[in-house]
Design an enzyme around this catalytic site. Structure first.
Site, PDB file in Angstrom:
ATOM      1  CG  LEU A  31      -2.269   1.022   1.092  1.00  0.00           C
ATOM      2  CD1 LEU A  31      -3.042   0.245   0.317  1.00  0.00           C
ATOM      3  CD2 LEU A  31      -2.200   0.738   2.447  1.00  0.00           C
ATOM      4  CG  ASP A  32       1.443   3.428  -3.020  1.00  0.00           C
ATOM      5  OD1 ASP A  32       0.553   3.904  -3.529  1.00  0.00           O
ATOM      6  OD2 ASP A  32       1.843   2.967  -5.087  1.00  0.00           O
ATOM      7  CB  SER A  33       2.032   7.814  -0.055  1.00  0.00           C
ATOM      8  OG  SER A  33       3.000   7.634  -1.542  1.00  0.00           O
ATOM      9  CB  ALA A  35      -2.798   2.684  -2.553  1.00  0.00           C
TER      10      ALA A  35
END
Length: 76
Positions: A31-33, A35
């Site tokens: 889960l990247d920033s 997302a």
């Protein structure tokens, strides 16, 4: 509330359901920033829970995110 969070992560953010545990980190579930920002918006739109993306970014695990969501829902 965990099942609702899991459903959002799977259906909206395309996270593998097998990876979602309370101990899983953001890195574990990929889960990247961006997302996380989307997650914040979805939580507010679908559950009526306001949790800032900054707070979600600081959360180390899915369990920490869940705690923030539960705190936010208690205020509503």
């Amino acid at each position: 509330m965990f099942e609702q969070l899991k459903e959002i992560l799977v259906n909206k953010l395309k996270v593998d359901p097998a990876q979602i545990t309370l101990e899983a980190t953001r890195e574990d579930i990929e889960l990247d920033s961006l997302a996380v920002v989307e997650l914040s918006l979805v939580l507010e739109n679908e559950l009526g829970v306001a949790v800032s993306d900054d707070a979600l970014l600081e959360a180390e695990t899915v369990g920490d995110m869940l705690a923030l969501i539960e705190q936010g829902s208690a205020r509503v």
